[in-house]
Write an enzyme that holds these catalytic residues in place. Structure first.
Site, PDB file in Angstrom:
ATOM      1  N   TYR A  53      45.656  13.388 -30.255  1.00 13.56           N
ATOM      2  CA  TYR A  53      45.090  13.072 -28.935  1.00 13.56           C
ATOM      3  C   TYR A  53      44.454  14.294 -28.292  1.00 13.56           C
ATOM      4  CZ  TYR A  53      48.155   8.957 -29.268  1.00 13.56           C
ATOM      5  OH  TYR A  53      48.791   7.810 -29.660  1.00 13.56           O
ATOM      6  N   SER A 233      49.624  -0.284 -26.893  1.00 14.28           N
ATOM      7  CA  SER A 233      48.549  -1.229 -26.525  1.00 14.28           C
ATOM      8  C   SER A 233      49.104  -2.553 -26.015  1.00 14.28           C
ATOM      9  CB  SER A 233      47.607  -1.477 -27.704  1.00 14.28           C
ATOM     10  OG  SER A 233      46.884  -0.323 -28.028  1.00 14.28           O
ATOM     11  N   GLY A 236      46.353  -4.600 -24.851  1.00 14.81           N
ATOM     12  CA  GLY A 236      45.234  -4.823 -25.746  1.00 14.81           C
ATOM     13  C   GLY A 236      43.983  -4.053 -25.348  1.00 14.81           C
ATOM     14  N   GLY A 238      43.174  -2.946 -22.610  1.00 11.79           N
ATOM     15  CA  GLY A 238      42.672  -3.401 -21.315  1.00 11.79           C
ATOM     16  C   GLY A 238      42.227  -4.846 -21.281  1.00 11.79           C
ATOM     17  N   LEU A 240      43.946  -7.494 -21.674  1.00  5.78           N
ATOM     18  CA  LEU A 240      44.926  -8.327 -20.982  1.00  5.78           C
ATOM     19  C   LEU A 240      45.096  -7.958 -19.508  1.00  5.78           C
ATOM     20  CD1 LEU A 240      47.447  -8.654 -23.934  1.00  5.78           C
ATOM     21  CD2 LEU A 240      46.169 -10.521 -22.862  1.00  5.78           C
ATOM     22  N   THR A 241      44.206  -7.124 -19.002  1.00  3.17           N
ATOM     23  CA  THR A 241      44.109  -6.985 -17.541  1.00  3.17           C
ATOM     24  C   THR A 241      43.139  -8.021 -16.976  1.00  3.17           C
ATOM     25  OG1 THR A 241      42.223  -5.444 -17.568  1.00  3.17           O
ATOM     26  CG2 THR A 241      44.439  -4.493 -17.765  1.00  3.17           C
ATOM     27  N   GLY A 242      42.331  -8.599 -17.851  1.00  2.25           N
ATOM     28  CA  GLY A 242      41.314  -9.568 -17.436  1.00  2.25           C
ATOM     29  C   GLY A 242      39.992  -8.934 -17.049  1.00  2.25           C
ATOM     30  N   LYS A 243      39.908  -7.605 -17.099  1.00  2.00           N
ATOM     31  CA  LYS A 243      38.702  -6.942 -16.585  1.00  2.00           C
ATOM     32  C   LYS A 243      37.472  -7.152 -17.459  1.00  2.00           C
ATOM     33  CE  LYS A 243      39.858  -2.376 -18.549  1.00  2.00           C
ATOM     34  NZ  LYS A 243      40.262  -1.005 -18.199  1.00  2.00           N
TER      35      LYS A 243
END
Length: 344
Positions: A53, A233, A236, A238, A240-243
């Site tokens: 990272y 994750s 997923g 992001g 599964l934030t719906g964004k």
């Protein structure tokens, strides 16, 4: 915050683990420290990093995340013994050749551990993990195993555990774990531990509403052999934030790095919209519902969350206080049965 222990140890860890792979790329050192401070104040004592990272992997930023954690650990209000640090050695891959050759030989493990210790400014790493297997197998979004007759890997499970065990004896690392591992790999490491080798305590794999494939075979081994799951994750990337349901938001990870699109296929969108309807029906956010689902799995030791802002982090850590009802769980499972594992 809720707490548990790494299986088979007395190491107390928060049920929420703070992931850190954006620090040094999407986040500055100051922003990384702000996330660390907020999480620590909320009772999160478990931090996950890796020599690879920040992401995406490149020579200019390799090791930056560990360095950011290292400077934070030097703050006078932070007591090292109250923080559980997990890191990882990168396996062989095209995108890691700037780090080292990538094989899990004792010399390469030694090189990786010592460099991580220097960047983290600490004398020991609480949990040291193999970031992905040396052998050719199905991880990083590969659904099924396809055998490679030309795979140069040879069976070295015993040698790897022996090398890691030596560093445990030296006190450089306390416990060991795996990441992106399959049932075959975990079972072989367990088999070697029966012969006296150091035991693997955890497996860090992707796990979320769009990817529950570990339930098929891996979790039975984990239950029976007392190995903990550290899901990464859980949102997923992001999805599964719906964004991502209406547009590609500016500065989001998949917008910035389009190759991180494993959760963006047609069935993932279909499933996410159905999960979003469940969340709306029950008056909870999709983000917290997705995280709470992972938190509640009995095989999960600690849920590795990530964020690029304290605002996101606040919602993510807050998921620890949400308990999903049997009704919500049943509705989630109905969607899973309809569209199982669209993004492995």
């Amino acid at each position: 915050m809720k707490y548990t222990t790494l299986p088979g140890t007395d190491v107390k860890v928060s049920k929420i683990c703070l992931g850190s792979m954006t620090w040094g790329e999407q986040n500055t050192e100051e922003e990384g420290h702000a996330q660390l401070n907020y999480a620590y104040d909320k009772g999160v004592n478990f931090i996950d990093t890796a020599e690879l990272y920040s992401v995406p992997s490149k020579p200019e930023t390799q090791g930056s995340t560990e360095r950011i954690i290292g400077t934070w650990l030097q703050k006078p209000e932070i007591k090292r013994e109250n923080v559980v640090i997990a890191s990882k050695i990168a396996g062989p891959a095209e995108f890691t050749k700037h780090i080292r050759k990538g094989e899990f030989t004792k010399s390469e493990i030694k090189d990786a551990i010592h460099k991580s210790l220097n960047r983290l400014q600490t004398d020991y790493i609480d949990l040291y993990q193999l970031h992905w297997p040396e052998r050719s197998t199905n991880f990083f979004g590969q659904r099924g195993y396809v055998h490679n007759e030309n795979d140069p890997w040879i069976d070295n499970f015993q040698e790897v555990l022996q090398a890691l065990g030596d560093f445990v004896k030296e006190g450089k690392i306390r416990h060991i774990g795996l990441s992106n591992e399959t049932p075959y790999g975990l079972s072989r490491y367990i088999e070697e531990s029966r012969k006296g080798a150091t035991k693997v305590m955890t497996v860090q794999n992707p796990y979320n509403l769009l990817n529950r494939k570990d339930e098929i075979g891996l979790t039975e081994i984990m239950y029976r052999e007392e190995v903990g799951h550290l899901p990464y994750s859980p949102l997923g990337f992001g999805m599964l934030t719906g964004k991502y349901l209406e547009e590609m938001p500016a500065n989001a990870r998949v917008t910035l790095f389009p190759n991180y699109n494993r959760y963006h296929n047609e069935n993932s969108y279909k499933a996410t919209r159905l999960y979003n309807e469940i969340a709306k029906k029950h008056g909870v956010s999709l983000t917290q519902m997705a995280l709470a689902f992972v938190n509640q799995q009995t095989f999960v030791t600690s849920n590795i969350i990530g964020a690029t802002s304290v605002k996101q982090l606040t919602e993510n850590i807050g998921s620890i206080d949400l308990v999903l009802s049997d009704e919500i769980i049943n509705e989630i499972n109905e969607v899973h049965n309809l569209i199982p594992n669209p993004a492995p």
